[in-house]
Design a protein around this motif. Structure first.
Motif, PDB file in Angstrom:
ATOM      1  N   VAL A 214     -24.093  -7.881 -43.075  1.00 26.03           N
ATOM      2  CA  VAL A 214     -23.930  -6.685 -42.247  1.00 26.03           C
ATOM      3  C   VAL A 214     -24.085  -7.037 -40.766  1.00 26.03           C
ATOM      4  O   VAL A 214     -23.280  -6.624 -39.917  1.00 26.03           O
ATOM      5  N   ALA A 215     -25.122  -7.798 -40.445  1.00 25.15           N
ATOM      6  CA  ALA A 215     -25.373  -8.180 -39.055  1.00 25.15           C
ATOM      7  C   ALA A 215     -24.196  -8.973 -38.486  1.00 25.15           C
ATOM      8  O   ALA A 215     -23.761  -8.739 -37.349  1.00 25.15           O
ATOM      9  N   LEU A 216     -23.662  -9.900 -39.270  1.00 29.03           N
ATOM     10  CA  LEU A 216     -22.530 -10.710 -38.816  1.00 29.03           C
ATOM     11  C   LEU A 216     -21.288  -9.841 -38.610  1.00 29.03           C
ATOM     12  O   LEU A 216     -20.566  -9.991 -37.612  1.00 29.03           O
ATOM     13  N   ALA A 217     -21.038  -8.926 -39.531  1.00 27.67           N
ATOM     14  CA  ALA A 217     -19.872  -8.049 -39.419  1.00 27.67           C
ATOM     15  C   ALA A 217     -19.970  -7.163 -38.173  1.00 27.67           C
ATOM     16  O   ALA A 217     -18.979  -6.973 -37.456  1.00 27.67           O
ATOM     17  N   VAL A 218     -21.156  -6.632 -37.911  1.00 26.44           N
ATOM     18  CA  VAL A 218     -21.343  -5.764 -36.744  1.00 26.44           C
ATOM     19  C   VAL A 218     -21.150  -6.552 -35.450  1.00 26.44           C
ATOM     20  O   VAL A 218     -20.550  -6.061 -34.485  1.00 26.44           O
ATOM     21  N   GLN A 219     -21.642  -7.795 -35.435  1.00 29.60           N
ATOM     22  CA  GLN A 219     -21.450  -8.644 -34.253  1.00 29.60           C
ATOM     23  C   GLN A 219     -19.962  -8.866 -33.983  1.00 29.60           C
ATOM     24  O   GLN A 219     -19.507  -8.821 -32.831  1.00 29.60           O
ATOM     25  N   LYS A 220     -19.185  -9.075 -35.032  1.00 32.05           N
ATOM     26  CA  LYS A 220     -17.737  -9.286 -34.874  1.00 32.05           C
ATOM     27  C   LYS A 220     -17.040  -8.010 -34.400  1.00 32.05           C
ATOM     28  O   LYS A 220     -16.123  -8.060 -33.575  1.00 32.05           O
ATOM     29  N   LEU A 221     -17.492  -6.856 -34.926  1.00 28.70           N
ATOM     30  CA  LEU A 221     -16.902  -5.581 -34.510  1.00 28.70           C
ATOM     31  C   LEU A 221     -17.156  -5.312 -33.029  1.00 28.70           C
ATOM     32  O   LEU A 221     -16.264  -4.864 -32.305  1.00 28.70           O
ATOM     33  N   ARG A 222     -18.358  -5.598 -32.578  1.00 29.30           N
ATOM     34  CA  ARG A 222     -18.684  -5.358 -31.162  1.00 29.30           C
ATOM     35  C   ARG A 222     -17.912  -6.307 -30.245  1.00 29.30           C
ATOM     36  O   ARG A 222     -17.650  -5.973 -29.087  1.00 29.30           O
ATOM     37  N   ALA A 223     -17.573  -7.478 -30.735  1.00 32.66           N
ATOM     38  CA  ALA A 223     -16.853  -8.457 -29.921  1.00 32.66           C
ATOM     39  C   ALA A 223     -15.356  -8.179 -29.860  1.00 32.66           C
ATOM     40  O   ALA A 223     -14.633  -8.806 -29.083  1.00 32.66           O
ATOM     41  N   THR A 224     -14.884  -7.226 -30.673  1.00 30.88           N
ATOM     42  CA  THR A 224     -13.466  -6.894 -30.710  1.00 30.88           C
ATOM     43  C   THR A 224     -13.127  -5.914 -29.596  1.00 30.88           C
ATOM     44  O   THR A 224     -13.637  -4.794 -29.566  1.00 30.88           O
ATOM     45  N   GLU A 225     -12.274  -6.320 -28.678  1.00 29.32           N
ATOM     46  CA  GLU A 225     -11.927  -5.495 -27.525  1.00 29.32           C
ATOM     47  C   GLU A 225     -11.200  -4.216 -27.924  1.00 29.32           C
ATOM     48  O   GLU A 225     -11.245  -3.210 -27.217  1.00 29.32           O
ATOM     49  N   ALA A 226     -10.514  -4.234 -29.059  1.00 31.75           N
ATOM     50  CA  ALA A 226      -9.741  -3.064 -29.486  1.00 31.75           C
ATOM     51  C   ALA A 226     -10.640  -1.897 -29.894  1.00 31.75           C
ATOM     52  O   ALA A 226     -10.193  -0.749 -29.935  1.00 31.75           O
ATOM     53  N   ILE A 227     -11.909  -2.176 -30.204  1.00 29.78           N
ATOM     54  CA  ILE A 227     -12.844  -1.126 -30.609  1.00 29.78           C
ATOM     55  C   ILE A 227     -13.559  -0.597 -29.374  1.00 29.78           C
ATOM     56  O   ILE A 227     -14.348  -1.312 -28.744  1.00 29.78           O
ATOM     57  N   LEU A 228     -13.285   0.647 -29.010  1.00 32.21           N
ATOM     58  CA  LEU A 228     -13.875   1.233 -27.809  1.00 32.21           C
ATOM     59  C   LEU A 228     -15.313   1.669 -28.051  1.00 32.21           C
ATOM     60  O   LEU A 228     -16.180   1.470 -27.215  1.00 32.21           O
ATOM     61  N   LYS A 229     -15.558   2.310 -29.193  1.00 34.38           N
ATOM     62  CA  LYS A 229     -16.904   2.766 -29.521  1.00 34.38           C
ATOM     63  C   LYS A 229     -17.592   1.692 -30.361  1.00 34.38           C
ATOM     64  O   LYS A 229     -17.334   1.544 -31.543  1.00 34.38           O
ATOM     65  N   LYS A 230     -18.436   0.896 -29.710  1.00 30.67           N
ATOM     66  CA  LYS A 230     -19.120  -0.186 -30.408  1.00 30.67           C
ATOM     67  C   LYS A 230     -20.168   0.371 -31.375  1.00 30.67           C
ATOM     68  O   LYS A 230     -20.831   1.357 -31.066  1.00 30.67           O
ATOM     69  N   PRO A 231     -20.342  -0.256 -32.527  1.00 30.22           N
ATOM     70  CA  PRO A 231     -21.347   0.223 -33.488  1.00 30.22           C
ATOM     71  C   PRO A 231     -22.744   0.163 -32.884  1.00 30.22           C
ATOM     72  O   PRO A 231     -23.137  -0.841 -32.287  1.00 30.22           O
ATOM     73  N   SER A 232     -23.499   1.243 -33.037  1.00 29.45           N
ATOM     74  CA  SER A 232     -24.871   1.288 -32.535  1.00 29.45           C
ATOM     75  C   SER A 232     -25.810   0.622 -33.534  1.00 29.45           C
ATOM     76  O   SER A 232     -25.435   0.339 -34.679  1.00 29.45           O
ATOM     77  N   ILE A 233     -27.048   0.398 -33.104  1.00 27.19           N
ATOM     78  CA  ILE A 233     -28.050  -0.182 -34.003  1.00 27.19           C
ATOM     79  C   ILE A 233     -28.328   0.774 -35.158  1.00 27.19           C
ATOM     80  O   ILE A 233     -28.493   0.356 -36.312  1.00 27.19           O
ATOM     81  N   ALA A 234     -28.372   2.080 -34.863  1.00 29.71           N
ATOM     82  CA  ALA A 234     -28.600   3.073 -35.917  1.00 29.71           C
ATOM     83  C   ALA A 234     -27.490   3.026 -36.963  1.00 29.71           C
ATOM     84  O   ALA A 234     -27.740   3.167 -38.167  1.00 29.71           O
ATOM     85  N   GLU A 235     -26.259   2.798 -36.518  1.00 25.78           N
ATOM     86  CA  GLU A 235     -25.128   2.720 -37.455  1.00 25.78           C
ATOM     87  C   GLU A 235     -25.205   1.443 -38.298  1.00 25.78           C
ATOM     88  O   GLU A 235     -24.814   1.447 -39.467  1.00 25.78           O
ATOM     89  N   THR A 236     -25.716   0.378 -37.708  1.00 26.50           N
ATOM     90  CA  THR A 236     -25.934  -0.846 -38.484  1.00 26.50           C
ATOM     91  C   THR A 236     -26.908  -0.583 -39.618  1.00 26.50           C
ATOM     92  O   THR A 236     -26.690  -0.991 -40.772  1.00 26.50           O
ATOM     93  N   LEU A 237     -28.000   0.103 -39.308  1.00 25.36           N
ATOM     94  CA  LEU A 237     -29.011   0.418 -40.325  1.00 25.36           C
ATOM     95  C   LEU A 237     -28.445   1.339 -41.404  1.00 25.36           C
ATOM     96  O   LEU A 237     -28.692   1.142 -42.597  1.00 25.36           O
ATOM     97  N   ASP A 238     -27.659   2.348 -40.976  1.00 25.47           N
ATOM     98  CA  ASP A 238     -27.062   3.274 -41.948  1.00 25.47           C
ATOM     99  C   ASP A 238     -26.097   2.543 -42.873  1.00 25.47           C
ATOM    100  O   ASP A 238     -26.058   2.800 -44.078  1.00 25.47           O
ATOM    101  N   TRP A 239     -25.318   1.649 -42.305  1.00 25.44           N
ATOM    102  CA  TRP A 239     -24.337   0.905 -43.108  1.00 25.44           C
ATOM    103  C   TRP A 239     -25.044   0.021 -44.138  1.00 25.44           C
ATOM    104  O   TRP A 239     -24.687   0.000 -45.320  1.00 25.44           O
TER     105      TRP A 239
END
Length: 246
Positions: A214-239
Motif C-alpha cells: 500500500v505504501a509503495l502504491a501510494v508513493q507511486k500515485l503521488r509521483a504521477t503528475e497526471a493525478i491532481l488530487k494526491k492521496p492523503s495519509i488518511a486515505e492511505t490508512l483507509d485503503w
C-alpha cells in the motif's frame, strides 16, 4: 516541560514525527508563540493540533475558516433573543441607562471559538484552520498580544495562554504581519519509510507485506503528475484497512 518530556508524550499518542517537527513544536510551546503549519492538503496539518491536545492533556478548540467568516461566528455574539426578552420584562422597572448597561454583560454574551480559548481557565489548543485574507487582520491582536477586544466590554486578555496552531495549504500567500508573529513548520507528504511507519503505528494488525504494498502504491500515485488530487495519509490508512478487511 522539557523537550524529552514532550517527546515522551508524543510517543504515547502513536504519532509519527521527525526531529525537526519535535524541535519546532517544543520551541513554539516554550516561547508561547503561535505555530503556522503549511503543506499540501492531506499531509496531516490538522492532526498535529489533535495530537498536541492529546499530548498536553488540553481541550481542542477548532475554528474552521471560510469565506465570509466574521466576528459573530469566530469571536462572540450577543444573545439578541434574551436581550429583547429582558427589555420587555424590565422596560418599566429600570432606567434606560442601567438597562442598556445590563444588556451588554457576560449574561448575554455567547462565546465563539476565539473568545472561548481566551477565557478558558485551563490552557487549550486553538486550531485556526485555513484563515482567509480578510480574517488575517482580525487575528493579529490575538496572535501578538493573546487578547481580543469587544467594543461593548473592552479588552479581554487570556486567562491561560492557548497553544495556537494555524494551518494553510498555500493556496494564497499569507501576510508578512501574520508570519512574523508565528513559529513556522512545513509538512510534506511522507516518504516511503515514514508512510510505512505510520501504517504500522495506526494499523498494527495489518500484515507487513500488505502495508508495504500500500505504501509503495501510494508513493507511486503521488509521483504521477497526471493525478491532481494526491492521496492523503488518511486515505492511505483507509485503503490499507479496506484491503485488510477484504
Amino acid at each position: 516541560m522539557t523537550r524529552n518530556e514532550l517527546k515522551s508524550r508524543l510517543d504515547e499518542t502513536s504519532y509519527v514525527y521527525d526531529e525537526n517537527m519535535l524541535t519546532t513544536l517544543y520551541v513554539a510551546l516554550t516561547l508561547g508563540r503561535p505555530l503556522l503549519i503549511e503543506g499540501a492538503a492531506g499531509v496531516g496539518k490538522t492532526e498535529v493540533a489533535k495530537v498536541m491536545a492529546q499530548a498536553l492533556g488540553r481541550d481542542l478548540v477548532r475554528l474552521q475558516c471560510y469565506e465570509g467568516l466574521d466576528e459573530s461566528k469566530a469571536l462572540y455574539e450577543w444573545n439578541y433573543q434574551k436581550q429583547l426578552l429582558t427589555i420587555q420584562i424590565d422596560q418599566g422597572r429600570e432606567d434606560r441607562q442601567a438597562l442598556t448597561k445590563s444588556l451588554f454583560s457576560d449574561e448575554y454574551l455567547l462565546e465563539r471559538p476565539l473568545l472561548k480559548s481566551i477565557r478558558s481557565e485551563a490552557p487549550v489548543v486553538l486550531l485556526i484552520d485555513k484563515a482567509d485574507e480578510e480574517f488575517e487582520a482580525f487575528l493579529l491582536e490575538l496572535l501578538s498580544e493573546m487578547q481580543v477586544t469587544i467594543p461593548e466590554i473592552g479588552t479581554i486578555r487570556a486567562r491561560a495562554t492557548p497553544f495556537v496552531i494555524l494551518t494553510s495549504n498555500r493556496a494564497r500567500p499569507l501576510s508578512e504581519a501574520l508570519r512574523r508573529r508565528c513559529a513556522y513548520l512545513h509538512i510534506d507528504y511522507p516518504d516511503m519509510d515514514r508512510e510505512l511507519a505510520i501504517l504500522r503505528k495506526k494499523l498494527p494488525h495489518v500484515d507487513d507485506r500488505l502495508a508495504a504494498q500500500v505504501a509503495l502504491a501510494v508513493q507511486k500515485l503521488r509521483a504521477t503528475e497526471a493525478i491532481l488530487k494526491k492521496p492523503s495519509i488518511a486515505e492511505t490508512l483507509d485503503w490499507a484497512a479496506a484491503l485488510d478487511a477484504l
